[in-house]
Design a protein around this motif. Structure first.
Motif, PDB file in Angstrom:
ATOM      1  N   GLU A 164      -1.307 -13.742 -23.099  1.00  0.00           N
ATOM      2  CA  GLU A 164      -1.252 -13.020 -24.379  1.00  0.00           C
ATOM      3  C   GLU A 164      -1.672 -13.912 -25.545  1.00  0.00           C
ATOM      4  O   GLU A 164      -2.443 -13.445 -26.414  1.00  0.00           O
ATOM      5  CB  GLU A 164       0.157 -12.457 -24.586  1.00  0.00           C
ATOM      6  CG  GLU A 164       0.260 -11.481 -25.760  1.00  0.00           C
ATOM      7  CD  GLU A 164       0.338 -12.177 -27.111  1.00  0.00           C
ATOM      8  OE1 GLU A 164      -0.165 -11.605 -28.103  1.00  0.00           O
ATOM      9  OE2 GLU A 164       0.884 -13.303 -27.175  1.00  0.00           O
ATOM     10  N   PRO A 165      -1.214 -15.169 -25.624  1.00  0.00           N
ATOM     11  CA  PRO A 165      -1.688 -16.009 -26.725  1.00  0.00           C
ATOM     12  C   PRO A 165      -3.205 -16.186 -26.754  1.00  0.00           C
ATOM     13  O   PRO A 165      -3.804 -16.193 -27.833  1.00  0.00           O
ATOM     14  CB  PRO A 165      -0.979 -17.343 -26.470  1.00  0.00           C
ATOM     15  CG  PRO A 165       0.263 -16.982 -25.743  1.00  0.00           C
ATOM     16  CD  PRO A 165      -0.119 -15.824 -24.873  1.00  0.00           C
ATOM     17  N   GLU A 167      -5.501 -14.033 -25.525  1.00  0.00           N
ATOM     18  CA  GLU A 167      -6.081 -12.761 -25.944  1.00  0.00           C
ATOM     19  C   GLU A 167      -5.927 -12.558 -27.449  1.00  0.00           C
ATOM     20  O   GLU A 167      -6.844 -12.080 -28.126  1.00  0.00           O
ATOM     21  CB  GLU A 167      -5.427 -11.601 -25.186  1.00  0.00           C
ATOM     22  CG  GLU A 167      -5.803 -11.520 -23.712  1.00  0.00           C
ATOM     23  CD  GLU A 167      -7.264 -11.129 -23.506  1.00  0.00           C
ATOM     24  OE1 GLU A 167      -7.927 -10.698 -24.484  1.00  0.00           O
ATOM     25  OE2 GLU A 167      -7.751 -11.264 -22.374  1.00  0.00           O
ATOM     26  N   SER A 168      -4.782 -12.931 -27.987  1.00  0.00           N
ATOM     27  CA  SER A 168      -4.542 -12.808 -29.418  1.00  0.00           C
ATOM     28  C   SER A 168      -5.483 -13.708 -30.207  1.00  0.00           C
ATOM     29  O   SER A 168      -6.035 -13.300 -31.245  1.00  0.00           O
ATOM     30  CB  SER A 168      -3.086 -13.151 -29.734  1.00  0.00           C
ATOM     31  OG  SER A 168      -2.823 -13.071 -31.113  1.00  0.00           O
ATOM     32  N   ALA A 169      -5.678 -14.938 -29.710  1.00  0.00           N
ATOM     33  CA  ALA A 169      -6.588 -15.869 -30.386  1.00  0.00           C
ATOM     34  C   ALA A 169      -8.023 -15.370 -30.345  1.00  0.00           C
ATOM     35  O   ALA A 169      -8.761 -15.472 -31.328  1.00  0.00           O
ATOM     36  CB  ALA A 169      -6.483 -17.248 -29.746  1.00  0.00           C
ATOM     37  N   ALA A 171      -8.969 -12.268 -30.226  1.00  0.00           N
ATOM     38  CA  ALA A 171      -9.068 -11.135 -31.143  1.00  0.00           C
ATOM     39  C   ALA A 171      -9.247 -11.598 -32.580  1.00  0.00           C
ATOM     40  O   ALA A 171      -9.905 -10.932 -33.385  1.00  0.00           O
ATOM     41  CB  ALA A 171      -7.831 -10.254 -31.017  1.00  0.00           C
ATOM     42  N   GLY A 172      -8.682 -12.769 -32.902  1.00  0.00           N
ATOM     43  CA  GLY A 172      -8.772 -13.286 -34.261  1.00  0.00           C
ATOM     44  C   GLY A 172      -9.908 -14.252 -34.486  1.00  0.00           C
ATOM     45  O   GLY A 172     -10.092 -14.751 -35.605  1.00  0.00           O
ATOM     46  N   VAL A 259      -3.218 -20.658 -32.513  1.00  0.00           N
ATOM     47  CA  VAL A 259      -3.074 -20.289 -31.109  1.00  0.00           C
ATOM     48  C   VAL A 259      -1.658 -20.706 -30.717  1.00  0.00           C
ATOM     49  O   VAL A 259      -1.396 -21.876 -30.434  1.00  0.00           O
ATOM     50  CB  VAL A 259      -4.110 -20.991 -30.217  1.00  0.00           C
ATOM     51  CG1 VAL A 259      -4.013 -20.482 -28.790  1.00  0.00           C
ATOM     52  CG2 VAL A 259      -5.514 -20.805 -30.768  1.00  0.00           C
TER      53      VAL A 259
END
Length: 320
Positions: A164-165, A167-169, A171-172, A259
């Motif tokens: 998840e971290p 994927e979040s990074a 996305a940003g 991240v």
């Protein structure tokens, strides 16, 4: 390859691999761990145990071992990295204890060492590699006295927590490649940050450097006007400082991207080493994915000569 598939391949291999078994005598005191490239990232793990880490070339091409060092530990997956083999030979000539960390028991590095810490081969075919670093990192932990029984499976679980971290990074992350990237870290992820730097360079061809967190406020603050990405590797420490610095960097036109990696609950030597290695995998997955986003194929799309003959011991074939 999707990020999910990339994570799955690594964690499946780790759950199937045999344990790293400690194979040397007493854990060294006042040791210097040396390696080149990915292996230098593995060497950096030893600094959490009070040891020194350096590029193999710092010994080989100066002919000097730092004062007070009693053991030199050479790290090379293939055991044929020229500067690392020569560094152990130099240490032997100086009367120091020598240890090799390698997957190849018949290698020149193993031959040059008093003791050998073998690590298994993870057996992954990779575009941007991290498997060797994982095994060598567990070997370094074993040399430093960490109980590595079941460590590969525990590492797989911690890597799973980084999905998840990452994927979040992603996305940003910016839509286009920046002119440069800084990777910011505190000591708990300093070795991982070094690995992020290597993998981002290999995957994207962008200039990347590592920066201790506080130093970014003294240097990155002035970067510009070209677009620059400040990747913040956040673990269990310093979250508030990371956030305050991100605000300051953003005010000067930088692009900060936190991240926030999933840190283990335990705070001990074993957990710390595994967190660094899990962070390294996260960096590899991120690097390959962001390279695809930016249209920058790894290793400059094959334009770079990858035989690595310039870093291998003379007269020995190039191996993985």
């Amino acid at each position: 390859m999707t990020t999910t598939a990339h994570f799955d391949r690594v964690t499946s291999a780790l759950r199937a691999v045999e344990d790293v078994r400690p194979a040397i005598g007493a854990a060294p005191e006042a040791a210097l761990f040396v390696g080149s490239g990915d292996s230098l990232s593995s060497a950096l793990l030893a600094t959490a145990f009070g040891h020194l880490a350096a590029s193999s070339g710092d010994l080989t091409w100066t002919g000097r071992v730092p004062a007070g060092v009693r053991t030199v530990v050479g790290i090379s997956h293939s055991g044929t990295s020229g500067a690392t083999v020569r560094a152990l030979r130099l240490a032997t000539a100086a009367g120091l204890r020598t240890v090799a960390v390698t997957s190849n028991p018949d290698s020149p590095l193993a031959e040059a060492a008093d003791e050998v810490q073998l690590v298994p081969n993870l057996g992954l075919e990779e575009t941007v590699p991290c498997a060797g670093h994982l095994m060598l990192g567990l070997g370094v932990a074993a040399v430093c006295g960490v109980d590595t029984a079941g460590a590969a499976a525990e590492l797989a679980a911690l890597i799973d927590a980084q999905r998840e971290p990452v994927e979040s990074a992603l996305a940003g992350s910016p839509a286009e490649a920046p002119s440069g990237i800084s990777v910011l870290s505190l000591p708990e992820l300093r070795g991982a940050a070094d690995f992020w730097m290597l993998k981002l360079i290999e995957a994207t061809g962008v200039v990347v450097r590592t920066v201790p967190l506080e130093e970014s406020g003294h240097v990155d603050y002035f970067l510009g006007p070209q677009p620059h990405l400040a990747l913040q590797l956040v673990g269990a420490d310093g979250a508030e400082r990371f956030a305050r610095l991100a605000t300051a960097l953003e005010s000067t036109g930088q692009t900060p991207l936190a991240v926030t990696l999933a840190a283990p609950a335990a705070r001990n030597d074993r957990a710390g080493a595994l967190f660094e290695l899990a962070g390294a995998v996260a960096g590899t997955v991120f690097a390959e994915a962001v390279a695809a986003r930016w249209g920058r194929p790894p290793f400059r799309g094959g334009a770079v000569n990858m035989d690595a003959s310039h870093i291998k011991l003379d007269g020995h074939p190039v191996t993985a």
